[in-house]
Design a protein around this motif. Structure first.
Motif, PDB file in Angstrom:
ATOM      1  N   PHE A 294       0.828  -1.206   0.000  1.00 34.52           N
ATOM      2  CA  PHE A 294       0.000   0.000   0.000  1.00 34.52           C
ATOM      3  C   PHE A 294       0.868   1.264   0.000  1.00 34.52           C
ATOM      4  N   LEU A 295       2.031   1.160   0.640  1.00 29.76           N
ATOM      5  CA  LEU A 295       2.965   2.289   0.598  1.00 29.76           C
ATOM      6  C   LEU A 295       3.408   2.538  -0.841  1.00 29.76           C
TER       7      LEU A 295
ATOM      8  N   CYS B 209      -5.156  -0.009  -9.627  1.00 26.55           N
ATOM      9  CA  CYS B 209      -4.700   0.247  -8.257  1.00 26.55           C
ATOM     10  C   CYS B 209      -5.757  -0.224  -7.247  1.00 26.55           C
ATOM     11  N   PHE B 210      -7.016   0.178  -7.452  1.00 28.13           N
ATOM     12  CA  PHE B 210      -8.056  -0.176  -6.484  1.00 28.13           C
ATOM     13  C   PHE B 210      -8.378  -1.671  -6.530  1.00 28.13           C
ATOM     14  N   LYS B 211      -8.303  -2.257  -7.738  1.00 30.36           N
ATOM     15  CA  LYS B 211      -8.520  -3.715  -7.829  1.00 30.36           C
ATOM     16  C   LYS B 211      -7.394  -4.439  -7.094  1.00 30.36           C
ATOM     17  N   GLY B 212      -6.183  -3.894  -7.204  1.00 30.80           N
ATOM     18  CA  GLY B 212      -5.029  -4.472  -6.495  1.00 30.80           C
ATOM     19  C   GLY B 212      -5.243  -4.412  -4.984  1.00 30.80           C
ATOM     20  N   VAL B 213      -5.762  -3.292  -4.494  1.00 30.16           N
ATOM     21  CA  VAL B 213      -6.023  -3.162  -3.051  1.00 30.16           C
ATOM     22  C   VAL B 213      -7.009  -4.257  -2.623  1.00 30.16           C
ATOM     23  N   PHE B 214      -8.081  -4.425  -3.397  1.00 30.78           N
ATOM     24  CA  PHE B 214      -9.093  -5.431  -3.055  1.00 30.78           C
ATOM     25  C   PHE B 214      -8.480  -6.839  -3.057  1.00 30.78           C
ATOM     26  N   LYS B 215      -7.706  -7.122  -4.117  1.00 31.55           N
ATOM     27  CA  LYS B 215      -7.098  -8.456  -4.245  1.00 31.55           C
ATOM     28  C   LYS B 215      -6.186  -8.757  -3.041  1.00 31.55           C
ATOM     29  N   HIS B 216      -5.390  -7.758  -2.638  1.00 29.16           N
ATOM     30  CA  HIS B 216      -4.474  -7.999  -1.525  1.00 29.16           C
ATOM     31  C   HIS B 216      -5.244  -8.194  -0.222  1.00 29.16           C
ATOM     32  N   GLU B 217      -6.368  -7.513  -0.080  1.00 28.19           N
ATOM     33  CA  GLU B 217      -7.183  -7.738   1.123  1.00 28.19           C
ATOM     34  C   GLU B 217      -7.758  -9.153   1.133  1.00 28.19           C
TER      35      GLU B 217
ATOM     36  N   TRP C  90       2.941   5.712  -5.863  1.00 28.43           N
ATOM     37  CA  TRP C  90       2.528   5.778  -7.275  1.00 28.43           C
ATOM     38  C   TRP C  90       1.450   6.856  -7.445  1.00 28.43           C
ATOM     39  N   ALA C  91       0.427   6.827  -6.553  1.00 21.90           N
ATOM     40  CA  ALA C  91      -0.680   7.791  -6.672  1.00 21.90           C
ATOM     41  C   ALA C  91      -0.180   9.221  -6.427  1.00 21.90           C
TER      42      ALA C  91
END
Ligand code: FEO
Length: 183
Positions: free
Chosen positions: A28-29, A90-98, A34-35
């Protein structure tokens, strides 16, 4: 006298999870960086806050292992994945990692149940609840971006989305509020 109240298997699983939470924090860091680099400071701050929460989770595992008489082991933390290509990515990646993290949490719940380690089972319930909240947060991000127009969103709607996330309540201090005395 052995004062370690954790079995070798449970101790290792908890210690591995302590490291996995740091890995999540780094992911997430790196997404936040990146963002930030793309100019989405609100989204970046949201991700920085989330990175800090993951670090707090890691410390929670560390403290629990120590409190039960075990010794957590800091291991090698893999590098975060490549930068996302788009905000949707990016947001799909956040969901996947959760979701990945939830799977790992459930495995420890399974193990604690199989070993009748009810203290660890009880400790893990906090994380089961936390993962529900974090998955919700992650798919809300995807929904918000979809409403804004997804990868075809206008600059104006992305500006509004970025601003909304900047104003989201903080569970942890914002990166910008950090000082030498309060890192
Ligand atoms: Fe520590 Fe997002 O789970």
């Amino acid at each position: 006298m052995n004062t370690n109240r954790l079995s070798a298997n449970v101790e290792k699983a908890l210690s591995d999870q302590m490291n996995k939470e740091i890995h999540a924090s780094h992911i997430f860091l790196s997404y936040g960086i990146w963002a930030d680099d793309k100019g989405y400071q609100g989204i970046a701050n949201f991700l920085y806050r989330h990175a800090q929460e993951e670090r707090n989770h890691s410390i929670k595992f560390m403290e629990y292992i120590l409190n039960r008489g075990g010794k957590p082991k800091v291991g090698v933390i893999p590098a975060p994945p490549a930068d996302p290509k788009t905000l949707t990515d990016c947001f799909k990646g956040v969901f996947k990692h959760e979701v990945d993290n939830t799977t790992a949490i459930y495995k420890i719940v399974d193990l604690s149940m199989a070993e009748k380690d009810w203290a660890t089972w009880n400790f893990m319930q906090w994380f089961v609840q936390e993962q529900i909240e974090e998955e919700t947060l992650a798919h809300n991000l995807i929904d918000k971006l979809k409403i804004a127009g997804g990868d075809r969103a206008t600059d104006e709607s992305l500006f509004t989305l970025d601003k909304t996330l900047q104003e989201a309540p903080n569970d942890v201090p914002l990166a910008q509020e950090a000082t030498g005395n309060n890192p």
